[in-house]
Write an enzyme that holds these catalytic residues in place. Sequence first.
Site, PDB file in Angstrom:
ATOM      1  N   ASP A   1      -4.769  -6.194  -7.384  1.00  0.00           N
ATOM      2  CA  ASP A   1      -4.896  -5.470  -6.127  1.00  0.00           C
ATOM      3  C   ASP A   1      -5.156  -4.011  -6.500  1.00  0.00           C
ATOM      4  O   ASP A   1      -5.018  -3.612  -7.664  1.00  0.00           O
ATOM      5  CB  ASP A   1      -3.624  -5.632  -5.287  1.00  0.00           C
TER       6      ASP A   1
ATOM      7  N   HIS B   1       0.836  -1.197   0.000  1.00  0.00           N
ATOM      8  CA  HIS B   1       0.000   0.000   0.000  1.00  0.00           C
ATOM      9  C   HIS B   1       0.879   1.257   0.000  1.00  0.00           C
ATOM     10  O   HIS B   1       0.463   2.306  -0.476  1.00  0.00           O
ATOM     11  CB  HIS B   1      -0.894   0.045   1.244  1.00  0.00           C
TER      12      HIS B   1
END
Length: 482
Positions: free
Chosen positions: A256, A184
């Site tokens: 993702d 992330h």
Amino acid sequence: MAIDPTLRRLALRTLLAAYPGSTPPPWALDLAAEGLAGYTLFGFNIVDRAQVAASTAALRAANPSVIVAIDEEGGDVTRLAHRTGSPYPGNAALGALDDVEVTRAVYRAIGGELAAVGVNVDLAPTVDVNTADDNPIIGTRSFGADPARVAAHTAAAVEGLQETRVAACAKHFPGHGATIADSHLELPTVDAPLAVLRERDLPPFAAAVRAGAQAVMTAHIRVPELTGDLPATFSRAALHDLLRGELGFAGALITDALEMKGAAVVAGGTAQAAPLALAAGADLLCVGADVDADLVEETAAEIVAAIQQGRLSGARVEEAAERTAALAAWAAPVAPTEPAPESLGYDAARRAVRVEGDPVVGGVPFVVELAATSSIAEGRVPWGLAEHVDGAETIRAVAATTSADELVARAGGRPIVVVARHAHRLANATELIEALAARHPVTVVEMGWPSSWRPAGAQAFVTTYGASHANGRAAAVVLGLH
């Protein structure tokens, strides 16, 4: 310059967007009607089950084939139960229990709950083999550190979930378990030869393929020998040659979130990441959580431009759209299954607890929960023992600014129960716990991924392998406090 409407519609068929709030806004319904592949629901979209069912019904009224996806892993990553904590243990606890029939039953129960509210794709299970104790993003989301055990539970999870006609999505290919960075926030590197990946990281994905998983999610991780300088999400060698060619996966490849820095920074932006992922072999592009109509249109425009400029084959995008449509058709909503007994998750969590020493606390304890941050995947979900221990004073303390002397003084004659998540990673936590145990009766409850550290002098060390509502209750039962 106006965007080609036919190519725009094609691009929309590959996008998994998101929207703010508890009700789909008009632009989200309009895009669904125009053929947008689907939406991912996050905690901020969820108030209660009836509201979620109404939202999914509204989306499906706009487009009967819309995909509604969610990250419902059980354990520490829950969206349906983000306000209370999950009633199911997560993968680490299920792996510690090592009963594949329980894993199958838990995932079947999760699937039943999702089907009942109109969600048809679960972005789960996490099948990464967690070989790094300091992994900041996988940890308790993994079934464990042993590839064979993870593979066995992967197959059971996929089968249980898909018995409810909710599609499973095994993640994060080719394996995020050996990283010590969070994709992330940056692009992690797994500097391992392919031979190691085949032995350590790939067996669970092979098991997911054999079990019939309808989807696999890509990882924004760099494996130099496989992906070069790119994340796997942008690597044709990883997605096409290895996953499809070698492992034989024929379902939908979901990325993702492209807003994550492991993808967006490399590509120069979220929208710019989309054509790179499609060219590599991805089919359904998860844009992210912070999405509005402008970002969807920008992303579609980037895909169209890439086709028109020859950087991306139109046939490749057609193939991606067809695989996404096949996923939606397979996961068409069906009549909800009979709900699982409420005791299922709590019983499994209790059986997964591991105890070293004498866990029974004499009398009403003083409970000290050491504050810990949550990963972006987990979000801010309640955890700990406070709700499960009747009559006990519970405080939340920061280990780095708390002394053993002040805790002992506040405890008085009461035994102390210290509750932590990843205690070995918290600044001053191990030192604080050992200083407490040297002068006072102390029991430690570890609710994160356990390390090899054990506090000298502690009365007991209790490992729950997760911090869900079910894990918290299980710890309280083991301590004789619930």
